[in-house]
Each structure stands twice: as structure tokens, then as C-alpha cells.
Design an enzyme around this catalytic site. Structure first.
Site, mmCIF file in Angstrom:
data_model
loop_
_atom_site.group_PDB
_atom_site.id
_atom_site.type_symbol
_atom_site.label_atom_id
_atom_site.label_comp_id
_atom_site.label_asym_id
_atom_site.label_seq_id
_atom_site.Cartn_x
_atom_site.Cartn_y
_atom_site.Cartn_z
ATOM 1 N N LYS A 112 0.791 -1.232 0.000
ATOM 2 C CA LYS A 112 0.000 0.000 0.000
ATOM 3 C C LYS A 112 0.832 1.296 0.000
ATOM 4 O O LYS A 112 0.366 2.351 0.415
ATOM 5 C CB LYS A 112 -1.011 0.046 1.173
ATOM 6 C CG LYS A 112 -1.860 -1.189 1.344
ATOM 7 C CD LYS A 112 -2.297 -1.826 0.067
ATOM 8 C CE LYS A 112 -3.310 -1.035 -0.729
ATOM 9 N NZ LYS A 112 -3.548 -1.695 -2.054
ATOM 10 N N HIS A 138 7.557 -7.312 -2.185
ATOM 11 C CA HIS A 138 7.392 -6.761 -0.832
ATOM 12 C C HIS A 138 8.402 -7.380 0.144
ATOM 13 O O HIS A 138 8.279 -7.175 1.356
ATOM 14 C CB HIS A 138 5.991 -7.076 -0.296
ATOM 15 C CG HIS A 138 4.865 -6.422 -1.037
ATOM 16 N ND1 HIS A 138 4.905 -5.113 -1.467
ATOM 17 C CD2 HIS A 138 3.645 -6.892 -1.406
ATOM 18 C CE1 HIS A 138 3.755 -4.816 -2.074
ATOM 19 N NE2 HIS A 138 2.983 -5.869 -2.058
ATOM 20 N N SER A 169 -5.109 2.922 3.905
ATOM 21 C CA SER A 169 -5.197 2.269 2.604
ATOM 22 C C SER A 169 -5.293 0.747 2.791
ATOM 23 O O SER A 169 -6.109 0.073 2.157
ATOM 24 C CB SER A 169 -3.952 2.633 1.789
ATOM 25 O OG SER A 169 -3.962 2.000 0.546
ATOM 26 N N ALA A 181 0.766 8.612 -15.686
ATOM 27 C CA ALA A 181 0.968 8.082 -14.333
ATOM 28 C C ALA A 181 0.201 8.894 -13.288
ATOM 29 O O ALA A 181 0.352 8.654 -12.086
ATOM 30 C CB ALA A 181 2.456 8.056 -13.997
HETATM 31 P P1 A3P Z 1 -4.997 4.700 -1.345
HETATM 32 O O1 A3P Z 1 -5.661 3.439 -0.868
HETATM 33 O O2 A3P Z 1 -4.611 5.612 -0.210
HETATM 34 O O3 A3P Z 1 -5.792 5.410 -2.391
HETATM 35 P P2 A3P Z 1 -0.091 -0.450 -3.654
HETATM 36 O O4 A3P Z 1 0.002 -0.370 -5.130
HETATM 37 O O5 A3P Z 1 1.256 -0.552 -2.985
HETATM 38 O O6 A3P Z 1 -1.054 -1.482 -3.224
HETATM 39 O O7 A3P Z 1 -0.619 0.968 -3.143
HETATM 40 C C1 A3P Z 1 -1.916 1.391 -3.446
HETATM 41 C C2 A3P Z 1 -2.054 2.839 -3.035
HETATM 42 O O8 A3P Z 1 -1.339 3.653 -3.987
HETATM 43 C C3 A3P Z 1 -3.502 3.297 -3.059
HETATM 44 O O9 A3P Z 1 -3.622 4.283 -2.029
HETATM 45 C C4 A3P Z 1 -3.586 3.899 -4.461
HETATM 46 O O10 A3P Z 1 -4.648 4.790 -4.655
HETATM 47 C C5 A3P Z 1 -2.234 4.601 -4.534
HETATM 48 N N1 A3P Z 1 -1.863 4.936 -5.911
HETATM 49 C C6 A3P Z 1 -1.786 4.127 -6.979
HETATM 50 N N2 A3P Z 1 -1.499 4.831 -8.081
HETATM 51 C C7 A3P Z 1 -1.408 6.124 -7.718
HETATM 52 C C8 A3P Z 1 -1.155 7.349 -8.423
HETATM 53 N N3 A3P Z 1 -0.976 7.388 -9.735
HETATM 54 N N4 A3P Z 1 -1.126 8.500 -7.701
HETATM 55 C C9 A3P Z 1 -1.321 8.488 -6.383
HETATM 56 N N5 A3P Z 1 -1.576 7.362 -5.658
HETATM 57 C C10 A3P Z 1 -1.625 6.192 -6.323
#
Ligand code: A3P
Length: 293
Positions: free
Chosen positions: A46, A101, A131, A220
Site C-alpha cells: 500500500k 514486498h 489504505s 501516471a
Molecule cells: P490509497 O488506498 O490511499 O488510495 P499499492 O500499489 O502498494 O497497493 O498501493 C496502493 C495505493 O497507492 C492506493 O492508495 C492507491 O490509490 C495509490 N496509488 C496508486 N497509483 C497512484 C497514483 N498514480 N497517484 C497516487 N496514488 C496512487
């Protein structure tokens, strides 16, 4: 048996997701053959893993940037330990990108030759907590919690995939000299994505034109990734990982400081105390809210 045992598999002191993990893969991690031009995205869950997968895919692959190739980021940058699609990594063309991870001490030995690169993305742990809480309630393979309080206890005890956040980041940071590693802060990426992409390019030794750099940044952003089936994980979540409902997404909010909407004053103070105790003297700084800067 603890409730969490149904979801977690502990290997050498680190918690993996039980159903997706292959114990043989873990047993052989140390010997996993590293190529000099490999790139690893390493994160605590996350922290922005899928964001980094998209950025690195856009930087590395022209066909991803100009959308002439329809390849999901999971295939561009597959998980080392959760090889859901059973990819033969030895047949992947160079440069390979992996996501993972794992803690520092389970890293393949070959990474210590310091040629292959690691990008470690870190994020303030209160936003990770929130998250992760939503994500655990969404994904069938993770243990759901009745409320944030219940999840917060599990998170702080490390009874989650990824174990204790404190140990993960401390471990990688304190052993950074053993690796060729760049630490990138989620909140910096959020604040200034273009500079962050430029920094990544320079670390990866990839020279992009100004126009290509802008294309990477555009594709992105949170909103564009949310709308992009190659990057948003919607199909993977529904068809391969398994979701408890249709409303949740990997791309949930993507903001800094969402924890303020979730943690009570008491929970926040308790979290701060534990944070201080565990992160005292830790050199990296964390950004808890962008509006405070
Ligand atoms: P939130 O749940 O706070 O929205 P992972 O990929 O490690 O599982 O992390 C997921 C988190 O990264 C989520 O956070 C997701 O929304 C955020 N995330 C993914 N892409 C993103 C982007 N382009 N900009 C900002 N946050 C992003």
C-alpha cells in the site's frame, strides 16, 4: 490457530499471503539469478507499488508509452514472490522489472553485487494504515476487520502481509549500502511527479526526451491510471485476486493525509507514540499532509 494464520504464511519471520505464495519460490529466493540490468520495485504493501509499476513500465517501454502494446503493468513488472501468472522469469527479455514486498534479508544474493537496481517507495504509515484497512476489507485473500481499531492493532503488531512496517523500512534503509538502491517518497511523487520521474530516469540510466517525460507523467497521474485498464488492476483484482465487493479498487483515493478522515484523536496519539518509539533517530523524513508544507 490464530485467525490470521488462515491468511498469512510466515517464512523466516516475514508474513506472506498464504494462498498466492509458493514455498519453493521462497526457499530459492536467495539463489534467484539476478541480471546486471534487472530493476526491482520494492515496497511495503500500500505504498504505491502499482504506481511505480506503471511509471517504470512507461519509462522502459516505448510501446507502453505510446499505447501500441496492450500489456498490463503486472506483466511488465511481475511480482517476484507472488508469481500468479507462472511466468518463466528466466525467459523474460532484459531489462527485467520485478516488484516485491520482501524484507532486505530475503533479497536474492545476486542483488548485493550492486549492479541490479532497486527502487524503494515509501509512504507515511498512517496513510498506509488507512489504505491497507480498506484493501484488507476488499480482498478475499486478506483478513477483513470490523473497524479501523481492530486493523490498527494487527498492523502495529505486524499480523499482516508484509509484517511490521517499521521493520520493513528500517531494514532496507539500514542495509542500503549492500544494494544499489534509490529511496523515493510517495508524497514527493504526489507533489511533483515530473521531478520524481526525472530522478527515476537518471537512476535507471534512461534518457527520455522532454515530450516522452511529459507522456510518462500524464499517464501516471492518479486519474489517468484509474481509467487505464493496463494500469488500474481492476480486472486482476476481480478475476485473479478476488474481491468481496464491486465498489473497491487498488486506485482508491491516491491522496496524502487521508488518515485525518479516519483516525480518532486518541488513535492518532497512540500511533504517534509507537512511531516515535520505533523510528527514533531514523534519518528519512515522512510527509503526513501536503497542505502543511
Ligand atoms: P490509497 O488506498 O490511499 O488510495 P499499492 O500499489 O502498494 O497497493 O498501493 C496502493 C495505493 O497507492 C492506493 O492508495 C492507491 O490509490 C495509490 N496509488 C496508486 N497509483 C497512484 C497514483 N498514480 N497517484 C497516487 N496514488 C496512487
Amino acid at each position: 490457530m490464530d485467525d490470521t494464520d488462515q491468511f498469512l504464511l510466515n517464512f523466516k519471520g516475514f508474513n506472506f499471503e498464504r494462498t498466492l505464495i509458493d514455498i519453493d519460490v521462497l526457499e530459492n529466493l536467495d539463489n534467484f539469478e539476478i541480471r546486471d540490468d534487472d530493476v526491482f520495485i520494492i515496497t511495503y504493501p500500500k505504498s504505491g507499488t502499482i504506481w511505480a509499476q506503471q511509471i517504470l513500465s512507461l519509462i522502459h517501454y516505448e510501446g507502453h508509452r505510446n499505447k501500441t502494446e496492450n500489456v498490463e503493468t503486472l506483466d511488465r513488472a511481475p511480482f517476484l514472490e507472488y508469481n500468479m501468472r507462472k511466468v518463466d522469469f528466466s525467459k523474460m527479455p532484459s531489462p527485467r522489472i520485478f516488484s516485491s514486498h520482501i524484507p532486505y534479508y530475503l533479497a536474492p544474493r545476486g542483488l548485493k553485487n550492486k549492479k541490479a537496481k532497486i527502487v524503494y517507495i515509501y509512504r507515511n504509515p498512517k496513510d498506509i494504515l488507512v489504505s491497507y484497512y480498506h484493501f484488507s476489507n476488499l480482498v478475499v485473500r486478506l483478513q477483513a476487520s470490523d473497524n479501523l481499531e481492530q486493523f490498527m492493532k494487527q498492523f502495529l503488531d505486524g499480523k499482516v502481509v508484509g509484517s511490521r512496517w517499521f521493520d520493513h523500512i528500517r531494514g532496507w534503509y539500514e542495509h542500503k549500502h549492500d544494494f544499489n538502491i534509490l529511496f523515493m517518497k510517495y508524497e514527493d511523487m504526489k507533489k511533483d511527479l515530473k521531478s520524481s520521474v526525472a530522478k527515476l530516469c537518471s537512476f535507471l540510466g534512461k534518457e527520455l526526451s522532454e515530450e516522452d517525460l511529459d507522456t510518462v507523467v500524464r499517464q501516471a497521474t492518479f486519474q489517468n491510471m484509474k481509467d487505464d485498464p493496463q494500469a488500474n488492476y481492476n480486472t486482476i483484482l476481480r478475476e485473479e485476486i478476488g474481491a468481496r465487493n464491486n465498489d473497491g479498487h487498488f486506485m482508491r483515493r491516491g491522496t496524502v493525509g487521508d488518515w485525518k478522515r479516519h483516525l480518532t484523536v486518541e488513535q492518532n496519539e497512540r500511533f504517534d507514540k509507537i512511531f516515535q518509539r520505533n523510528m527514533k533517530d531514523f534519518p528519512l523524513d515522512f510527509t503526513w499532509d501536503l497542505s502543511e508544507q
